[in-house]
Design an enzyme around this catalytic site. Structure first.
Site, PDB file in Angstrom:
ATOM      1  N   VAL A  63       0.814  -1.221   0.000  1.00 34.95           N
ATOM      2  CA  VAL A  63       0.000   0.000   0.000  1.00 34.95           C
ATOM      3  C   VAL A  63       0.849   1.273   0.000  1.00 34.95           C
ATOM      4  CG1 VAL A  63      -1.975  -1.150   1.111  1.00 34.95           C
ATOM      5  CG2 VAL A  63      -0.316   0.100   2.533  1.00 34.95           C
ATOM      6  N   ASN A  89      -7.197  -2.213   6.390  1.00 32.04           N
ATOM      7  CA  ASN A  89      -6.720  -2.791   7.649  1.00 32.04           C
ATOM      8  C   ASN A  89      -5.190  -2.798   7.753  1.00 32.04           C
ATOM      9  OD1 ASN A  89      -6.740  -4.922   9.998  1.00 32.04           O
ATOM     10  ND2 ASN A  89      -5.595  -5.900   8.340  1.00 32.04           N
ATOM     11  N   SER A 144      -7.632   2.486  15.891  1.00 32.87           N
ATOM     12  CA  SER A 144      -7.141   1.852  17.133  1.00 32.87           C
ATOM     13  C   SER A 144      -7.597   2.694  18.315  1.00 32.87           C
ATOM     14  CB  SER A 144      -5.611   1.805  17.121  1.00 32.87           C
ATOM     15  OG  SER A 144      -5.123   1.444  18.407  1.00 32.87           O
ATOM     16  N   TYR A 157       2.509   6.254  16.195  1.00 31.15           N
ATOM     17  CA  TYR A 157       1.432   5.296  15.903  1.00 31.15           C
ATOM     18  C   TYR A 157       0.085   5.872  16.340  1.00 31.15           C
ATOM     19  CZ  TYR A 157      -1.342   0.976  16.042  1.00 31.15           C
ATOM     20  OH  TYR A 157      -2.328   0.024  15.854  1.00 31.15           O
ATOM     21  N   ALA A 159      -0.724   8.988  16.781  1.00 31.16           N
ATOM     22  CA  ALA A 159      -1.081  10.127  15.921  1.00 31.16           C
ATOM     23  C   ALA A 159      -1.603   9.628  14.576  1.00 31.16           C
ATOM     24  CB  ALA A 159       0.132  11.032  15.725  1.00 31.16           C
ATOM     25  N   SER A 160      -0.994   8.561  14.045  1.00 33.31           N
ATOM     26  CA  SER A 160      -1.464   8.040  12.747  1.00 33.31           C
ATOM     27  C   SER A 160      -2.892   7.514  12.878  1.00 33.31           C
ATOM     28  CB  SER A 160      -0.536   6.932  12.222  1.00 33.31           C
ATOM     29  OG  SER A 160      -0.753   5.685  12.877  1.00 33.31           O
ATOM     30  N   LYS A 161      -3.217   6.880  14.008  1.00 32.66           N
ATOM     31  CA  LYS A 161      -4.550   6.302  14.170  1.00 32.66           C
ATOM     32  C   LYS A 161      -5.589   7.393  14.455  1.00 32.66           C
ATOM     33  CE  LYS A 161      -3.585   2.002  13.279  1.00 32.66           C
ATOM     34  NZ  LYS A 161      -4.189   1.323  12.118  1.00 32.66           N
TER      35      LYS A 161
HETATM   36  N1  LIG Z   1      -3.171  -5.987  17.511  1.00 29.05           N
HETATM   37  C1  LIG Z   1      -3.770  -5.003  18.156  1.00 29.05           C
HETATM   38  O1  LIG Z   1      -3.903  -5.041  19.394  1.00 29.05           O
HETATM   39  C2  LIG Z   1      -4.325  -3.821  17.394  1.00 29.05           C
HETATM   40  C3  LIG Z   1      -5.034  -2.865  18.135  1.00 29.05           C
HETATM   41  C4  LIG Z   1      -5.571  -1.776  17.469  1.00 29.05           C
HETATM   42  C5  LIG Z   1      -5.423  -1.638  16.102  1.00 29.05           C
HETATM   43  N2  LIG Z   1      -4.720  -2.561  15.392  1.00 29.05           N
HETATM   44  C6  LIG Z   1      -4.633  -2.367  13.943  1.00 29.05           C
HETATM   45  O2  LIG Z   1      -5.170  -3.492  13.266  1.00 29.05           O
HETATM   46  C7  LIG Z   1      -4.558  -3.634  11.981  1.00 29.05           C
HETATM   47  C8  LIG Z   1      -4.031  -5.049  11.820  1.00 29.05           C
HETATM   48  O3  LIG Z   1      -3.028  -5.267  12.798  1.00 29.05           O
HETATM   49  P1  LIG Z   1      -2.606  -6.704  13.359  1.00 29.05           P
HETATM   50  O4  LIG Z   1      -2.553  -6.580  14.819  1.00 29.05           O
HETATM   51  O5  LIG Z   1      -3.418  -7.753  12.719  1.00 29.05           O
HETATM   52  O6  LIG Z   1      -1.091  -6.729  12.835  1.00 29.05           O
HETATM   53  P2  LIG Z   1      -0.282  -7.741  11.894  1.00 29.05           P
HETATM   54  O7  LIG Z   1       1.094  -7.225  11.860  1.00 29.05           O
HETATM   55  O8  LIG Z   1      -0.549  -9.137  12.310  1.00 29.05           O
HETATM   56  O9  LIG Z   1      -0.999  -7.535  10.482  1.00 29.05           O
HETATM   57  C9  LIG Z   1      -0.735  -6.477   9.639  1.00 29.05           C
HETATM   58  C10 LIG Z   1      -0.947  -6.967   8.210  1.00 29.05           C
HETATM   59  O10 LIG Z   1      -0.730  -5.840   7.345  1.00 29.05           O
HETATM   60  C11 LIG Z   1       0.128  -6.243   6.297  1.00 29.05           C
HETATM   61  N3  LIG Z   1       0.895  -5.104   5.803  1.00 29.05           N
HETATM   62  C12 LIG Z   1       1.852  -4.398   6.472  1.00 29.05           C
HETATM   63  N4  LIG Z   1       2.385  -3.461   5.665  1.00 29.05           N
HETATM   64  C13 LIG Z   1       1.738  -3.563   4.470  1.00 29.05           C
HETATM   65  C14 LIG Z   1       1.853  -2.873   3.229  1.00 29.05           C
HETATM   66  N5  LIG Z   1       2.783  -1.921   3.045  1.00 29.05           N
HETATM   67  N6  LIG Z   1       1.041  -3.232   2.211  1.00 29.05           N
HETATM   68  C15 LIG Z   1       0.126  -4.235   2.384  1.00 29.05           C
HETATM   69  N7  LIG Z   1      -0.024  -4.930   3.533  1.00 29.05           N
HETATM   70  C16 LIG Z   1       0.786  -4.589   4.561  1.00 29.05           C
HETATM   71  C17 LIG Z   1       1.039  -7.304   6.915  1.00 29.05           C
HETATM   72  O11 LIG Z   1       1.651  -8.119   5.922  1.00 29.05           O
HETATM   73  C18 LIG Z   1       0.053  -8.046   7.815  1.00 29.05           C
HETATM   74  O12 LIG Z   1      -0.605  -9.084   7.124  1.00 29.05           O
HETATM   75  C19 LIG Z   1      -3.481  -2.554  11.912  1.00 29.05           C
HETATM   76  O13 LIG Z   1      -3.974  -1.435  11.228  1.00 29.05           O
HETATM   77  C20 LIG Z   1      -3.234  -2.227  13.375  1.00 29.05           C
HETATM   78  O14 LIG Z   1      -2.712  -0.945  13.544  1.00 29.05           O
HETATM   79  C21 LIG Z   1      -4.171  -3.651  16.016  1.00 29.05           C
END
Ligand SMILES: NC(=O)c1ccc[n+]([C@@H]2O[C@H](COP(=O)([O-])OP(=O)(O)OC[C@H]3O[C@@H](n4cnc5c(N)ncnc54)[C@H](O)[C@@H]3O)[C@@H](O)[C@H]2O)c1
Length: 266
Positions: A63, A89, A144, A157, A159-161
């Protein structure tokens, strides 16, 4: 949560929360494009989704690269002719090595903004013309709880969210005349590779976390911060996304929904 027959793209759908969203959409009848940087994960998740009788397809996408995003959207349109649902996501917590750094580096800031904010914008701008033409679409952005209230975990992070929540409101206004709904989901604490990295960083504080494994650091944080006392799961987030992607949510737009066991109530 009927999304049957809808064509959905889930970025970062190969693992973690994204995989949970892919499976929830497939269970509810959508055809899901699993778009991920890691093609092996994308393929495995698409295979699982297809078992739920959905016509799913893996696509490699970065992305942060405009050409890659444009190619992905062209592939999807060639295959399905339309996009009904977009779930932004894909996200990162930091650049490599952050666990050991005292404060965020230039690389952390750049990667976080390239993926979490600009990446989301690139995909949205590439997909929305098809939705606008058809005056139909649902966009769900994964923000988030870190975007709700600043914490010490990571300034860039958080700030981005917060930016994701604000962009969600912007797109909700911009796309409302085309009957396109745009909402955000704010996940709480989920045991994924992102949280493993956070736990590694927290664990550097040996006084607060003496001899704890990363999983134990996570569990302690859940106990301290989540009123319902349990961690959230990718399935929880998938269910919320499937609702927002369905016509049951047709009069909900510009909102951010916390799925965090009561940690945040705004
Ligand atoms: N885990 C948590 O507690 C939590 C809490 C709040 C928000 N989030 C958000 O949820 C989302 C998913 O996070 P997660 O915890 O499953 O993390 P994760 O690292 O398991 O998954 C992230 C996914 O995004 C993909 N990705 C990363 N960079 C990319 C790029 N440049 N192009 C395409 N795909 C890309 C990765 O390959 C991976 O499959 C994120 O936006 C994260 O910020 C997670």
């Amino acid at each position: 949560m009927d999304v049957s027959g809808s064509v959905a793209i889930v970025t970062g759908g190969g693992r973690g929360i994204g995989r949970g969203i892919v499976l929830a959409l497939a269970r509810n009848g959508a055809h899901v494009v699993v778009a991920d940087l890691n093609p092996n994960d994308a393929e495995a998740a698409a295979r699982e989704a297809s078992a739920a009788q959905s016509r799913s397809m893996p696509v490699r996408v970065d992305v942060t690269v405009q050409g890659s995003v444009d190619g992905m959207v062209a592939d999807v349109l060639a295959q399905f002719g339309r996009v009904d649902v977009l779930v932004n996501n894909a996200g990162v917590i930091a650049a490599p090595g952050w666990e050991e750094r005292d404060s965020p580096s230039e690389e952390d800031w750049d990667l976080i903004y390239e993926v979490n904010v600009k990446g989301m914008a690139r995909v949205t701008e590439a997909v929305s013309p098809n939705m606008k033409e058809r005056r139909r679409g649902k966009i769900v952005n994964i923000a988030s709880i870190a975007g709700r209230l600043g914490t010490l975990t990571s300034g860039p992070y958080g700030a981005s969210k917060a930016g994701v929540i604000n962009l969600t409101q912007y797109w909700a206004l911009e796309l409302a005349p085309y009957d396109i709904n745009v909402n955000a989901v704010c996940p709480g604490l989920l045991w994924t590779p992102i949280w493993e990295r956070i736990a590694l960083r927290y664990g550097r504080d040996k006084e607060k976390y003496p001899g704890l494994t990363t999983r134990q650091v996570f569990e302690r944080t859940v106990r301290e911060r989540i009123p319902l006392g349990r961690e959230q799961t990718p399935e929880d987030i998938g269910n919320a996304v499937a609702f927002l992607a369905s016509d049951a949510a047709r009069n909900i737009t510009g909102q951010a929904l916390n799925v965090s066991g009561g940690s945040h109530m705004n």
